[in-house]
Design a protein around this motif. Structure first.
Motif, PDB file in Angstrom:
ATOM      1  N   PHE A 131       0.942  -1.293  -0.046  1.00  0.00           N
ATOM      2  CA  PHE A 131      -0.203  -0.193   0.009  1.00  0.00           C
ATOM      3  C   PHE A 131       0.972   1.122  -0.058  1.00  0.00           C
ATOM      4  O   PHE A 131       1.971   1.235   0.390  1.00  0.00           O
ATOM      5  CB  PHE A 131      -0.806   0.005   1.172  1.00  0.00           C
ATOM      6  CG  PHE A 131      -1.960  -1.025   1.136  1.00  0.00           C
ATOM      7  CD1 PHE A 131      -3.286  -0.854   1.024  1.00  0.00           C
ATOM      8  CD2 PHE A 131      -1.642  -2.230   1.748  1.00  0.00           C
ATOM      9  CE1 PHE A 131      -4.287  -1.747   1.196  1.00  0.00           C
ATOM     10  CE2 PHE A 131      -2.561  -3.240   1.787  1.00  0.00           C
ATOM     11  CZ  PHE A 131      -3.866  -2.840   1.388  1.00  0.00           C
ATOM     12  N   VAL A 132       0.460   2.147  -0.652  1.00  0.00           N
ATOM     13  CA  VAL A 132       1.153   3.536  -0.641  1.00  0.00           C
ATOM     14  C   VAL A 132       0.219   4.565   0.050  1.00  0.00           C
ATOM     15  O   VAL A 132      -0.810   4.792  -0.332  1.00  0.00           O
ATOM     16  CB  VAL A 132       1.695   3.823  -2.083  1.00  0.00           C
ATOM     17  CG1 VAL A 132       2.216   5.404  -1.943  1.00  0.00           C
ATOM     18  CG2 VAL A 132       2.350   2.910  -2.785  1.00  0.00           C
ATOM     19  N   ILE A 133       0.627   5.162   1.098  1.00  0.00           N
ATOM     20  CA  ILE A 133      -0.146   6.007   2.037  1.00  0.00           C
ATOM     21  C   ILE A 133       0.482   7.442   1.907  1.00  0.00           C
ATOM     22  O   ILE A 133       1.647   7.604   2.242  1.00  0.00           O
ATOM     23  CB  ILE A 133      -0.409   5.499   3.494  1.00  0.00           C
ATOM     24  CG1 ILE A 133      -0.387   4.051   3.508  1.00  0.00           C
ATOM     25  CG2 ILE A 133      -1.256   6.517   4.061  1.00  0.00           C
ATOM     26  CD1 ILE A 133      -1.896   3.760   3.234  1.00  0.00           C
ATOM     27  N   SER A 134      -0.180   8.452   1.679  1.00  0.00           N
ATOM     28  CA  SER A 134       0.109   9.760   1.449  1.00  0.00           C
ATOM     29  C   SER A 134      -0.518  10.551   2.645  1.00  0.00           C
ATOM     30  O   SER A 134      -1.520  10.397   3.235  1.00  0.00           O
ATOM     31  CB  SER A 134      -0.378  10.301   0.035  1.00  0.00           C
ATOM     32  OG  SER A 134       0.079  11.689   0.125  1.00  0.00           O
ATOM     33  N   GLN A 135       0.535  11.479   3.151  1.00  0.00           N
ATOM     34  CA  GLN A 135       0.106  12.469   4.196  1.00  0.00           C
ATOM     35  C   GLN A 135      -0.254  13.781   3.590  1.00  0.00           C
ATOM     36  O   GLN A 135      -0.281  14.906   4.271  1.00  0.00           O
ATOM     37  CB  GLN A 135       1.266  12.772   5.309  1.00  0.00           C
ATOM     38  CG  GLN A 135       1.733  11.339   5.760  1.00  0.00           C
ATOM     39  CD  GLN A 135       0.514  10.953   6.765  1.00  0.00           C
ATOM     40  OE1 GLN A 135      -0.458  11.607   7.143  1.00  0.00           O
ATOM     41  NE2 GLN A 135       0.352   9.719   6.641  1.00  0.00           N
ATOM     42  N   ASP A 136      -0.477  14.043   2.023  1.00  0.00           N
ATOM     43  CA  ASP A 136      -0.630  15.037   1.595  1.00  0.00           C
ATOM     44  C   ASP A 136      -2.112  15.778   2.099  1.00  0.00           C
ATOM     45  O   ASP A 136      -3.059  15.230   2.090  1.00  0.00           O
ATOM     46  CB  ASP A 136      -0.816  14.913   0.009  1.00  0.00           C
ATOM     47  CG  ASP A 136      -1.118  16.211  -0.761  1.00  0.00           C
ATOM     48  OD1 ASP A 136      -1.735  17.205  -0.239  1.00  0.00           O
ATOM     49  OD2 ASP A 136      -0.536  16.352  -2.019  1.00  0.00           O
ATOM     50  N   PRO A 137      -2.196  16.994   2.725  1.00  0.00           N
ATOM     51  CA  PRO A 137      -3.413  17.520   3.447  1.00  0.00           C
ATOM     52  C   PRO A 137      -4.409  17.831   2.280  1.00  0.00           C
ATOM     53  O   PRO A 137      -5.368  17.741   2.731  1.00  0.00           O
ATOM     54  CB  PRO A 137      -2.612  18.924   4.067  1.00  0.00           C
ATOM     55  CG  PRO A 137      -1.523  19.114   3.086  1.00  0.00           C
ATOM     56  CD  PRO A 137      -0.791  17.770   2.894  1.00  0.00           C
ATOM     57  N   GLU A 138      -4.132  17.916   1.236  1.00  0.00           N
ATOM     58  CA  GLU A 138      -5.282  18.093  -0.037  1.00  0.00           C
ATOM     59  C   GLU A 138      -5.987  16.904   0.124  1.00  0.00           C
ATOM     60  O   GLU A 138      -7.216  17.056  -0.325  1.00  0.00           O
ATOM     61  CB  GLU A 138      -4.671  18.588  -1.182  1.00  0.00           C
ATOM     62  CG  GLU A 138      -5.858  19.053  -2.143  1.00  0.00           C
ATOM     63  CD  GLU A 138      -5.084  19.398  -3.488  1.00  0.00           C
ATOM     64  OE1 GLU A 138      -5.806  20.288  -3.988  1.00  0.00           O
ATOM     65  OE2 GLU A 138      -4.262  18.946  -4.026  1.00  0.00           O
ATOM     66  N   LEU A 139      -5.452  15.745   0.200  1.00  0.00           N
ATOM     67  CA  LEU A 139      -6.032  14.315  -0.108  1.00  0.00           C
ATOM     68  C   LEU A 139      -6.604  13.963   1.185  1.00  0.00           C
ATOM     69  O   LEU A 139      -7.412  13.145   1.234  1.00  0.00           O
ATOM     70  CB  LEU A 139      -4.872  13.417  -0.383  1.00  0.00           C
ATOM     71  CG  LEU A 139      -4.588  13.833  -1.813  1.00  0.00           C
ATOM     72  CD1 LEU A 139      -3.398  12.400  -2.258  1.00  0.00           C
ATOM     73  CD2 LEU A 139      -5.306  13.939  -2.942  1.00  0.00           C
ATOM     74  N   ALA A 140      -6.288  14.616   2.535  1.00  0.00           N
ATOM     75  CA  ALA A 140      -7.061  14.073   3.658  1.00  0.00           C
ATOM     76  C   ALA A 140      -8.434  13.832   3.684  1.00  0.00           C
ATOM     77  O   ALA A 140      -8.983  12.845   4.364  1.00  0.00           O
ATOM     78  CB  ALA A 140      -6.590  15.191   4.778  1.00  0.00           C
TER      79      ALA A 140
END
Length: 223
Positions: A131-140
């Motif tokens: 899995f690839v998990i992003s912390q990008d706030p726009e995607l929250a």
């Protein structure tokens, strides 16, 4: 995405960031794109191969279609039926599943968004999934919608594998999943306004007994 393996709500942040409408599209290895939409009021909608999942006014619904037509069910009723059916499947005597673990494997960029790779599987096993998990706030907001609408289904579908459902739920709580193994990956993000019409339910939700009868036949109604 098949409902039999899709399936604990993730803890939501108590912060109150500025909200805006967002649409994220995920390309599937096989099948049409998965679309996740979130409105600035927090309502969310996910379109998958087999149905539409909607969170509105704090309640999660599923809009599904079978040979009899389209119907609406509350997610909690559908998940309860999944758990009932899966726990009824007998396990082979002495069968034991390896306890899965999660290990970080660096970073990866998907559709211009960077995330951390998490490999899920038993130690020393070739049967793993990344899995690839992003912390990008726009995607929250997208991540919260996926945790709310997909995580319970994932957890229920993996009841027979001890620990795996919990690990999956934990991953959805870490951020926004931008790649799910080889099955789907983030393709595009759009911040244009999302129409409210897509969050309307086509009919009132059927009750839990009707959900059971819908999938198992009228004779399965315990009443």
């Amino acid at each position: 995405m098949r409902w039999g393996w899709i399936a604990a709500l993730a803890a939501l942040s108590t912060a109150a960031p500025a909200r805006a409408d967002i649409t994220a599209r995920f390309a599937q290895e096989s099948g049409p794109p998965i679309t996740v939409q979130v409105r600035d009021n927090g309502d969310s909608r996910i379109v998958v191969t087999d149905g539409v999942y909607v969170m509105r006014d704090g309640v999660a619904y599923m809009i599904l279609t079978d040979p009899r037509g389209t119907f609406v069910t509350r997610q909690e009723d559908f998940v309860a039926l999944m758990r009932e059916l899966l726990t009824a499947v007998p396990r082979l005597p002495g069968a034991r599943d390896p306890v899965p673990g999660v290990a970080e494997r660096g970073t990866e960029t998907v559709a211009g968004r960077t995330g951390t790779i998490f490999r899920v599987g038993a130690p020393d096993s070739a049967d793993t999934i990344d899995f690839v998990i992003s912390q990008d706030p726009e995607l929250a907001p997208v991540g919260r919608a996926m945790a709310t609408l997909l995580s319970p289904l994932l957890t229920a579908s993996m009841e027979s594998t001890p620990g795996l459902g919990a690990e999956m739920t934990g991953l959805f709580a870490r951020g926004t999943v931008i790649r799910f193994g080889f099955m789907w990956r983030l393709d595009s993000v759009d911040t244009a306004p999302v129409a409210a019409a897509g969050f309307e339910l086509p009919s009132a939700p059927i009750d839990r007994a009707a959900v059971r009868a819908r999938f198992l036949g009228p004779e399965a109604d315990p009443n």
